[in-house]
Each structure stands twice: as structure tokens, then as C-alpha cells.
Design an enzyme around this catalytic site. Structure first.
Site, PDB file in Angstrom:
ATOM      1  N   MET A  68       0.836  -1.196   0.000  1.00 40.03           N
ATOM      2  CA  MET A  68       0.000   0.000   0.000  1.00 40.03           C
ATOM      3  C   MET A  68       0.879   1.258   0.000  1.00 40.03           C
ATOM      4  O   MET A  68       1.262   1.739  -1.047  1.00 40.03           O
ATOM      5  CB  MET A  68      -0.936  -0.015   1.222  1.00 40.03           C
ATOM      6  CG  MET A  68      -1.826  -1.237   1.295  1.00 40.03           C
ATOM      7  SD  MET A  68      -3.155  -1.221   0.106  1.00 40.03           S
ATOM      8  CE  MET A  68      -4.186   0.042   0.782  1.00 40.03           C
ATOM      9  N   CYS A  69       1.182   1.789   1.181  1.00 41.92           N
ATOM     10  CA  CYS A  69       1.920   3.048   1.301  1.00 41.92           C
ATOM     11  C   CYS A  69       3.320   2.975   0.709  1.00 41.92           C
ATOM     12  O   CYS A  69       3.747   3.882  -0.005  1.00 41.92           O
ATOM     13  CB  CYS A  69       1.992   3.489   2.758  1.00 41.92           C
ATOM     14  SG  CYS A  69       0.366   3.806   3.473  1.00 41.92           S
ATOM     15  N   VAL A  70       4.047   1.909   1.001  1.00 40.66           N
ATOM     16  CA  VAL A  70       5.406   1.772   0.466  1.00 40.66           C
ATOM     17  C   VAL A  70       5.352   1.745  -1.061  1.00 40.66           C
ATOM     18  O   VAL A  70       6.057   2.491  -1.745  1.00 40.66           O
ATOM     19  CB  VAL A  70       6.110   0.522   1.034  1.00 40.66           C
ATOM     20  CG1 VAL A  70       7.427   0.264   0.327  1.00 40.66           C
ATOM     21  CG2 VAL A  70       6.324   0.668   2.536  1.00 40.66           C
ATOM     22  N   THR A  73       4.234   5.169  -2.676  1.00 42.01           N
ATOM     23  CA  THR A  73       5.282   6.183  -2.567  1.00 42.01           C
ATOM     24  C   THR A  73       6.436   5.882  -3.516  1.00 42.01           C
ATOM     25  O   THR A  73       6.960   6.784  -4.181  1.00 42.01           O
ATOM     26  CB  THR A  73       5.762   6.293  -1.106  1.00 42.01           C
ATOM     27  OG1 THR A  73       4.634   6.630  -0.283  1.00 42.01           O
ATOM     28  CG2 THR A  73       6.847   7.338  -0.945  1.00 42.01           C
TER      29      THR A  73
END
Length: 132
Positions: A68-70, A73
Site C-alpha cells: 500500500m503506502c510503500v 510512494t
């Protein structure tokens, strides 16, 4: 330079601002903390401008959640022309149904493609200031 991206979840979520255990332990006076509400650390934050101002061309991305976030980004960093290092021992996630967390994390790494430099361990990541 160390930049912490801290996700701010909605009321009642484990990442709701102000909940116990959410405070960051900074170890150097020049560490930056950027609060975010989206998976992508660049979305709606000053991260991109901060990196440009400091002339950063290579970043290491670590943290939660790998898929998700990793991942979000990293994808935006690549789209902005940054070189990205992803240390295998410095990102993780949770189990997805019957899929163990370590498998989800490995799949997330490989789904990012061959532009990402996968480092075997965070201890081998080395950064130096760019030449003037």
C-alpha cells in the site's frame, strides 16, 4: 536526511492521530516529519518540494504497508525521476487472508518492476552527498 511519513487515519482507526503509541522517536534534530492521509507519501504533502529543495535524487523507502503506502510512494518517486532503493528488511505488511505477510511483502517488491534497487539489507544502503 531522514523524513518520516506518518499516516493519519480516520477516527477509530489504529492510525488515528493522538492514539497512544503513535508518537515518533526522532534521533536527530534535522529529521523531518510529514503527516499524510493518502497511501502515496507525495499526495497532498510537501515531500516532493522538500526533496527538490534539498536536491535529492536517490531515496530509500522503508515502512508499512509494503503493498500500500510503500508501493504507492515508490511508484510516485520513480515517476518523478528519483532513484529508489528498497531494503528488503525494512518494509513489511500484514497477512492477507491465507497469504503470509512475508509473501505479500515479496510480491509487492517485485510488482514495482526492475527500476527499483532491491537491497538485501538496510545495513548495505549507502548514500553520499551529490557533487557540487
Amino acid at each position: 536526511m531522514v523524513i518520516h511519513l506518518q499516516n493519519d487515519g480516520p477516527a477509530g482507526a489504529v492510525d488515528e492521530p493522538g492514539r497512544p503509541g503513535r508518537q515518533l522517536c526522532l534521533t536527530a534534530p534535522d529529521e523531518a516529519v510529514i503527516r499524510k492521509t493518502e497511501d502515496d507519501g507525495f499526495a497532498g504533502t510537501p515531500l516532493g518540494a522538500l526533496l527538490e529543495r534539498r536536491r535529492v535524487r536517490r531515496i530509500a523507502v522503508v515502512g508499512l504497508l509494503s503493498e500500500m503506502c510503500v508501493s504507492a510512494t515508490v511508484r510516485t518517486a520513480l515517476a518523478r525521476g528519483l532513484s529508489v532503493v528498497l531494503p528488503r528488511d525494512a518494509h513489511s505488511t500484514y497477512r492477507l487472508d491465507e497469504i503470509p505477510a512475508h509473501v505479500v511483502a515479496r510480491v509487492a517488491e517485485h510488482a514495482l518492476g526492475d527500476e527499483v534497487e532491491l537491497a538485501g539489507a538496510s545495513a548495505v544502503v549507502d548514500f553520499a552527498a551529490p557533487p557540487c
